[in-house]
Design an enzyme around this catalytic site. Structure first.
Site, PDB file in Angstrom:
ATOM      1  N   SER A 208      28.178  42.763  -1.062  1.00  0.00           N
ATOM      2  CA  SER A 208      29.601  43.396  -1.012  1.00  0.00           C
ATOM      3  C   SER A 208      30.301  42.551   0.043  1.00  0.00           C
ATOM      4  CB  SER A 208      29.723  44.804  -0.611  1.00  0.00           C
ATOM      5  OG  SER A 208      30.936  45.314  -0.164  1.00  0.00           O
TER       6      SER A 208
ATOM      7  N   TYR B  43      28.780  51.925   5.314  1.00  0.00           N
ATOM      8  CA  TYR B  43      28.626  51.080   4.376  1.00  0.00           C
ATOM      9  C   TYR B  43      28.476  49.606   4.836  1.00  0.00           C
ATOM     10  CZ  TYR B  43      29.214  49.059  -0.400  1.00  0.00           C
ATOM     11  OH  TYR B  43      29.042  48.459  -1.758  1.00  0.00           O
TER      12      TYR B  43
END
Length: 250
Positions: free
Chosen positions: A137, A150
């Site tokens: 990501s 995250y």
């Protein structure tokens, strides 16, 4: 001359989103695909649609990963592993974050990737033409407010990936890191916000986000390069999103 093996991929997190889109794309290009996820009903539907082979497993459970590796070995091995399984849970400041959410993210995004990669790496090397592709990501590139959980796990997953590339020098295995920005899928933000559909929809309001097929397209591109070509890291964002903290909204 060594013959080129028929490409066969294991795709994790295949029951929805980027994983399901990747299965569809690779099958459309003639790959053999083993679609791996926890939800057997969704995998069965995907198999009916694409001809992929479904395999139900929870990648946070070592016994399931061992069973997956044994099945792959018994059915002809593989050339490619697409580590896509992952997810985000919670979006709170560090002072208010739920440690259980962080643990869950680490188990799925980092340890799940580690378990599957360790289990299948010998077969990828034996293929003479292996690929380990990890969908990380843009969260792996820098922080954003309320996102420490995250961004932390995606930084760890990225370091796993880039370190593995160094450790496999001289081996016939490419290691590829695909780093998507904002991708509107049916579940990612919904899961992050505990099923709050309004809050999930707001993430993608006012601009055109990426969709799962966009990332599947990038994955197929990276895997289809001649095997001496390694796409080390590929960052892909919506045009409107210039960083983790800046998105132009209409």
């Amino acid at each position: 001359m060594t013959s080129t093996p028929t490409p066969r991929a294991v795709v994790t997190g295949a029951s929805s989103g980027i994983g399901a889109a990747t299965v569809r794309r690779l099958r459309a290009e003639g790959w053999q695909v083993l679609a791996v996820a926890r939800r057997a009903d969704r995998l069965a539907d995907l198999a009916d649609q694409t001809g992929a082979e479904p395999f139900t497993a929870d990648l946070t459970v070592q016994e399931d990963v061992n069973r997956l590796a044994a099945h792959v070995q018994a059915t002809g091995g593989l050339t490619t592993l697409v580590n896509n399984a992952g997810g985000a849970f919670g979006l709170e400041p560090v002072a208010e974050a739920n440690p259980d959410d962080w643990q869950r993210m680490y188990d799925i995004n980092v340890l799940g990737t580690l378990r599957v990669t360790q289990a299948l790496l010998p077969q990828l090397i034996a293929s003479g033409r292996g690929d380990v592709l990890v969908v990380t990501s843009t969260a792996a590139l820098g922080p954003y407010e309320n996102g420490a959980g995250y961004t932390g796990v995606k930084h760890a997953e990225r370091m796993l990936t880039t370190t593995l590339r160094l450790e496999l020098i001289g081996q016939p295995v490419r290691v590829i890191d695909i780093e998507p920005g904002a991708v509107a899928t049916e579940e990612f933000s919904l899961n992050r916000f505990g099923g709050d559909a309004e809050r999930a929809a707001a993430v993608y309001a006012g601009y055109q986000p990426l969709v799962a097929d966009d990332i599947a397209d990038v994955i197929a591109f990276a895997l289809s390069r001649p095997h001496h070509v390694n796409i080390d890291t590929l960052v892909v964002r919506p045009r409107a999103q210039v960083s983790n903290t800046q998105t132009a909204r209409g």
